[in-house]
Scaffold this motif. Structure first.
Motif, PDB file in Angstrom:
ATOM      1  N   GLY A 170       0.822  -1.211   0.000  1.00 27.73           N
ATOM      2  CA  GLY A 170       0.000   0.000   0.000  1.00 27.73           C
ATOM      3  C   GLY A 170       0.855   1.259   0.000  1.00 27.73           C
ATOM      4  N   HIS A 171       0.364   2.306  -0.654  1.00 33.19           N
ATOM      5  CA  HIS A 171       1.078   3.586  -0.672  1.00 33.19           C
ATOM      6  C   HIS A 171       0.104   4.730  -0.401  1.00 33.19           C
ATOM      7  CE1 HIS A 171       4.469   1.469  -2.265  1.00 33.19           C
ATOM      8  NE2 HIS A 171       3.950   1.286  -3.460  1.00 33.19           N
ATOM      9  N   CYS A 185       5.568   8.169   2.281  1.00 34.65           N
ATOM     10  CA  CYS A 185       4.526   7.152   2.327  1.00 34.65           C
ATOM     11  C   CYS A 185       4.592   6.589   3.739  1.00 34.65           C
ATOM     12  CB  CYS A 185       4.785   6.058   1.297  1.00 34.65           C
ATOM     13  SG  CYS A 185       3.702   4.624   1.515  1.00 34.65           S
ATOM     14  N   PHE A 196       3.040   3.903   4.952  1.00 35.94           N
ATOM     15  CA  PHE A 196       2.853   2.454   5.091  1.00 35.94           C
ATOM     16  C   PHE A 196       4.108   1.910   5.797  1.00 35.94           C
ATOM     17  CE2 PHE A 196       2.730  -1.978   3.720  1.00 35.94           C
ATOM     18  CZ  PHE A 196       1.367  -2.262   3.686  1.00 35.94           C
ATOM     19  N   HIS A 209       7.993   1.937   4.636  1.00 35.15           N
ATOM     20  CA  HIS A 209       8.184   2.519   3.303  1.00 35.15           C
ATOM     21  C   HIS A 209       8.942   3.843   3.288  1.00 35.15           C
ATOM     22  CE1 HIS A 209       4.984   0.056   0.907  1.00 35.15           C
ATOM     23  NE2 HIS A 209       5.729  -0.696   1.693  1.00 35.15           N
ATOM     24  N   MET A 263      10.514   5.715   0.298  1.00 36.96           N
ATOM     25  CA  MET A 263       9.449   6.569  -0.242  1.00 36.96           C
ATOM     26  C   MET A 263       9.344   7.874   0.533  1.00 36.96           C
ATOM     27  SD  MET A 263       6.569   3.741  -1.235  1.00 36.96           S
ATOM     28  CE  MET A 263       5.707   4.832  -2.375  1.00 36.96           C
TER      29      MET A 263
HETATM   30 CU    CU Z   1       4.313   2.954   0.281  1.00 36.75          CU
END
Ligand code: CU
Length: 168
Positions: free
Chosen positions: A88-89, A152, A154, A157, A161
């Protein structure tokens, strides 16, 4: 004779239909051309930001630049195939002075809140968590000029990210 007449008139009819069809196509072409021009106008707006994310835990941008004093629209696309529970992002823009790692670690425990700490005062804007093939959009007023962190949230991440969101 009757047959000949019929052939002639049907040939005429064919010509007519052809000519008519040709005209229609011309119209269609000019219409799609106009549409394309409108699209490129939107794309040239610096505050209309499109960022993609993938199955390799990456954004396609490390830096986003927008103009101050205007609305910002961030469109996040997940161009991978994996489910949001696995890869998921989201896009989270932090206020200045908020430590990215501290926020990321706290957010990682907030699955039921879309990985945004409930009642947090640390974020300017964020999208929901999306999976492969999905898109999320968030609109907000550009914060004052300066450099901000985005990530991000999640779990795990933010190591890859993350990036800088620059308002100028
Ligand atoms: Cu992500």
């Amino acid at each position: 004779m009757k047959l000949l007449k019929l052939t002639v008139s049907s040939t005429l009819l064919m010509c007519f239909l052809f000519a008519c069809g040709g005209k229609k196509e011309e119209k269609k072409e000019s219409f799609s051309y106009e549409k394309k021009e409108v699209k490129s106008e939107i794309a040239s707006n610096p505050n209309d930001v499109v960022i993609t994310s993938n199955d390799a835990m990456q954004y396609n941008k490390k830096e986003i630049r927008v103009k101050a004093g205007k609305k910002v629209k961030v469109t996040l696309r997940h161009i991978g195939k994996m489910d949001k529970n696995v890869m998921g992002h989201n896009f989270v823009l932090l206020k200045q002075g908020v430590d990215l790692m501290t926020f990321g670690n706290k957010a990682a425990t907030e699955k039921e809140n879309g990985y945004i700490p409930s009642g947090t005062d640390d974020v300017i804007a964020y999208t929901k968590i999306i999976g492969g093939g999905e898109t999320a959009i968030v609109e907000f007023d550009a914060p004052e000029k300066g450099t901000y962190d985005f990530l991000c949230s999640f779990p795990g991440h933010y190591a890859l990210m993350k990036g800088k969101f620059i308002v100028e």
